[in-house]
Every structure is written in C-alpha cells, then in structure tokens.
Design a protein around this motif. Structure first.
Motif, short mmCIF file in Angstrom:
data_model
loop_
_atom_site.label_atom_id
_atom_site.label_comp_id
_atom_site.label_asym_id
_atom_site.label_seq_id
_atom_site.Cartn_x
_atom_site.Cartn_y
_atom_site.Cartn_z
N PRO C 81 0.73 -1.41 0.00
CA PRO C 81 0.16 0.08 0.02
C PRO C 81 0.82 1.15 -0.10
O PRO C 81 0.41 2.35 -0.64
CB PRO C 81 -0.76 -0.10 1.39
CG PRO C 81 -1.00 -1.45 1.41
CD PRO C 81 0.36 -2.20 1.10
N VAL C 83 3.86 1.90 -1.46
CA VAL C 83 4.37 1.91 -2.60
C VAL C 83 3.33 2.47 -3.84
O VAL C 83 3.49 3.47 -4.43
CB VAL C 83 4.94 0.66 -3.25
CG1 VAL C 83 5.50 0.97 -4.59
CG2 VAL C 83 6.03 0.38 -2.27
N LEU C 84 2.01 1.68 -3.47
CA LEU C 84 1.10 2.21 -4.47
C LEU C 84 0.50 3.70 -4.18
O LEU C 84 0.44 4.60 -5.10
CB LEU C 84 -0.09 1.01 -4.23
CG LEU C 84 0.17 -0.20 -4.68
CD1 LEU C 84 -1.06 -1.27 -4.46
CD2 LEU C 84 0.63 -0.29 -6.38
N ILE C 85 0.03 3.80 -2.79
CA ILE C 85 -0.23 5.03 -2.60
C ILE C 85 0.72 6.25 -2.75
O ILE C 85 0.46 7.48 -3.17
CB ILE C 85 -0.86 5.09 -0.96
CG1 ILE C 85 -2.17 4.33 -1.05
CG2 ILE C 85 -1.05 6.45 -0.64
CD1 ILE C 85 -2.69 4.42 0.48
N PHE C 87 3.14 6.43 -4.77
CA PHE C 87 3.26 6.67 -6.43
C PHE C 87 2.32 7.63 -6.84
O PHE C 87 2.70 8.68 -7.37
CB PHE C 87 3.27 5.64 -7.16
CG PHE C 87 3.16 5.79 -8.60
CD1 PHE C 87 4.42 6.22 -9.09
CD2 PHE C 87 2.12 5.53 -9.48
CE1 PHE C 87 4.43 6.41 -10.71
CE2 PHE C 87 2.09 5.79 -10.70
CZ PHE C 87 3.33 6.17 -11.33
N ILE C 88 0.96 7.44 -6.48
CA ILE C 88 -0.15 8.41 -6.58
C ILE C 88 0.30 9.77 -5.88
O ILE C 88 -0.02 10.95 -6.68
CB ILE C 88 -1.30 7.79 -6.38
CG1 ILE C 88 -1.77 6.83 -7.16
CG2 ILE C 88 -2.56 9.02 -6.41
CD1 ILE C 88 -3.10 6.10 -6.52
N THR C 137 1.13 6.43 5.36
CA THR C 137 0.50 6.11 4.27
C THR C 137 -0.68 6.71 4.31
O THR C 137 -1.11 7.14 3.23
CB THR C 137 0.64 4.39 4.45
OG1 THR C 137 1.81 3.83 4.33
CG2 THR C 137 -0.20 4.01 2.88
N ALA C 141 -2.29 9.38 1.17
CA ALA C 141 -3.66 9.31 0.96
C ALA C 141 -4.56 10.61 0.80
O ALA C 141 -5.36 10.98 0.10
CB ALA C 141 -4.20 7.89 1.34
#
Lengths: 151, 151, 151
Positions: C81, C83-85, C87-88, C137, C141
């Motif tokens: 999560p 890495v994914l968040i 990146f955005i 994280t 977000a």
C-alpha cells in the motif's frame, strides 16, 4: 508529471484505487480489535503483561480472528492486482465512462465482499462479490492486451 | 499519457506484468477447485447446506489445498515486487533487449515455479525457479539504484 | 518518460520504494534460514532426502518460523500500500521536503518494525512502529484525496 494528474481517467483511477487500498488497510486494525476482544494472540510479547497460566490461554487462534485475516488476505490477492492492472489500463487511454464503470463495479464488489465475509453472510454473497471483482480486473487486462495485439 | 504506451519497453513491461499478475490471480480459482475436490473448507457458510455431522468434517485443512495456498502466497511475495520494481526500472530507460530479457526470465521462472510447486516436483526445481525470479527482480532494482548514484 | 526520472520527488520515491521492497523480499531467505535452522518445513519435497521417520518430524511448524512469516505478511500488508499510494502521492506534486519526510518516516518505521518483530522486542515497539507506518501512508492518501476535492 502533473499532466497525468489533469487526466480525468487517472483522477478517477486514483480516487477509487485509494479507496480500495484504504479499505484493505482497515483490515489490520479490525484484526487487532478481534484479537483483543476474543483474547486470541499470535506473538508472546503481546501477552507478556499477563500471568503465566493466562498467557498460554491467550496464545491461540479464534475463528473470528481467522475470518478477518482470510478477508484481509483475499483483499491482498485481489485489490493489489486491481490497482496494478488498473494503472496500466488507465494509461492505455480507455473511454472515461467505461473506465469509471470498471472502477465503480470493482470498488462496490470489494466493499460488499468484506461485509459478507466479516458478517459471515449466506453463500453465494461472498463468492459472487469475489467473482464480480475478479471479472472486472480480468476485463481491464483483456482491454489492454487486445489493444496491444490490435484484436 | 499515451506517450508511455508508445514506448517499446513499457509495452513489453505491461504485457509481461499482465501475464504474471493474471497467472497469480489464477491461483484463487485453483484453491477453490482443490477445496471442493478434497472437501476442505475454511468458512462455515461454505458448508451451510450440509448436515451437521458432515459440516464439521468438511471444515478442515488438506495438504493439497495448503500447497496451492502457499504457492499463491509465494506469488504475492514475488510477483508484486517484480511489477513495482519493474515499473520503476522501465521508467529508468533501460535498453529494450536487456529489459525484455529480465521480463522473460522472470515470467518463465514464475510459471515453472507454479508447476513445480503445485505438482510437488523434486527439489531443487521449486527452489531454483524461486531464486531465478528473485535474482531478476534484484537485478532490476540494482540497475535503478546504481543509475541514481552514478556507479 | 525520462521526465519523471528527472523529477526530484520521483527519484526520492523510487529510492525509498526500492529499499522497503528489497527489505520485504529479504524476509523470504530469512524464512528459509529459520526453516533449515529449526528443522521445520512445510512441503514434503523439501525433506525428501531424509529417512521416513525423520521426514515426518521435520514437517511441522515452529514458532520462530511462524514469527518471520507473520513479519513478511505484515510487510506485504503495509509496504505494498505504501508504494501504491506513494506513487499517486508523488504524481500529485507534493513539496520535496514533505514528500521525503513521509518516505523517510515510513522506511524507518518498517525497518524498526522488522527488527522488533523478529527480535520479539517488548511491546509497544512493534505496535508503535506499525502505527507510525500506517499513519504515514494514510497521510499521503489524505493529501491526494483532499487535493482532488479542493479541501
């Protein structure tokens, strides 16, 4: 770099990706809640403040804890592929309406999946919501791959 | 945004990433197949239509089911890092031939890993295919990091 | 494509993302190390070279192996999560200093989390480091979502 952030499909993708990832991350505190509530821990240091006898009793598995953990695991197995495939799909330039439809169906299916799993709903609630999410992700992957091969 | 999709390395990355993610997602239906075939379920609602005695018998673990689940878990632990690191590697502008070599070796190693795991092949089939996949991912990470520090 | 790689925030993101992903991948060899050291294996083919009696003894779980596996699982549930968040978040154009602060706190918290988990440190070492990583994280977000809705 900010160009991507101006793109409507990417903005929609980001929003829904963040929602499902945050939903997945919620499963960790929920597991802790059930571990404390049901008195079922996995690590010795978590029960170190208890007396010897009680300590052993608390180091056990409980069906409710295992249920939440399976739900978390299922999220990992489905939400992460959705975000990874969804990102490539977003870059492949789909129609905004088609993209949003994919993102919404997936997000809805996963929220319903979590509720049916944790609430132990009658089958096929959980099974169907899982399949709908899977089909949405496969549909996005198919869209990208068919574009590459000009099908 | 479509610029990235015109890039040959990104197209190759997308294709191989989609293949390994879809392969990983296949493990879920395979788990269900083994659960039904071997009669080994984890959630009570999955066996709700059975009679009381049979129900208890079906709520158990089975070595074949656990094997497929371990294989799925190993995919999560290796395929997801490959896709994440592979994406950064793709953006770092590697040579097309070197990139495709990395993607192909990883994809091949994971397909062979799944076959050796589910088929319970003699070691070191599974161990080697795991190591080859790991080395490919580490090699991509090393490429990016060495570029940053101009090694 | 190389434009993104020239961006300072993306370079920082890539570096820290690679570090935490590689750290997560380290848990697999560590699990193997403990499996061999403690003599606790999961698959029959891993103990095929042993005699019948010894083989059964080695197919077991061991608390130290399970501990490393739980740590690996916790990494999957939190590093992916991030890495994914992240990146955005990186694409949303944050200030370099704020972004690096997020990445450093997360990376530090996960390294400390692994050490406290594998070393079985007294609570709340593991719990706190987990919560710090989670908060970082969620903060990223929140930054992205509040930007979308112009809060």
């Amino acid at each position: 770099m900010l160009d991507l952030m101006q793109d409507e499909v990417f903005k929609a993708f980001s929003t829904y990706a963040l929602i499902v990832i945050l939903k997945m991350m919620l499963m960790a505190p929920l597991t802790t809640f059930y571990r404390v509530r049901r008195g079922a821990f996995a690590s010795e240091e978590d029960v170190a403040h208890k007396s010897g006898e009680e300590r052993k009793k608390l180091l056990r598995t409980h069906p409710d804890v295992e249920r939440v953990r399976r739900c978390h695991q299922n999220d990992l197995e489905n939400v992460v592929p959705f975000v990874l495939i969804g990102f490539i799909y977003t870059l492949s330039g789909p129609q905004l309406s088609a993209a949003i439809l994919h993102f919404r169906i997936f997000t809805g299916s996963r929220i319903f999946h979590t509720i049916s799993y944790v609430g132990a709903f009658h089958q096929p609630c959980r099974g169907l919501s899982f399949l709908v999410g899977l089909a949405t992700t496969v549909s996005m992957a198919y869209n990208v791959l068919s574009q590459f091969s000009n099908l």
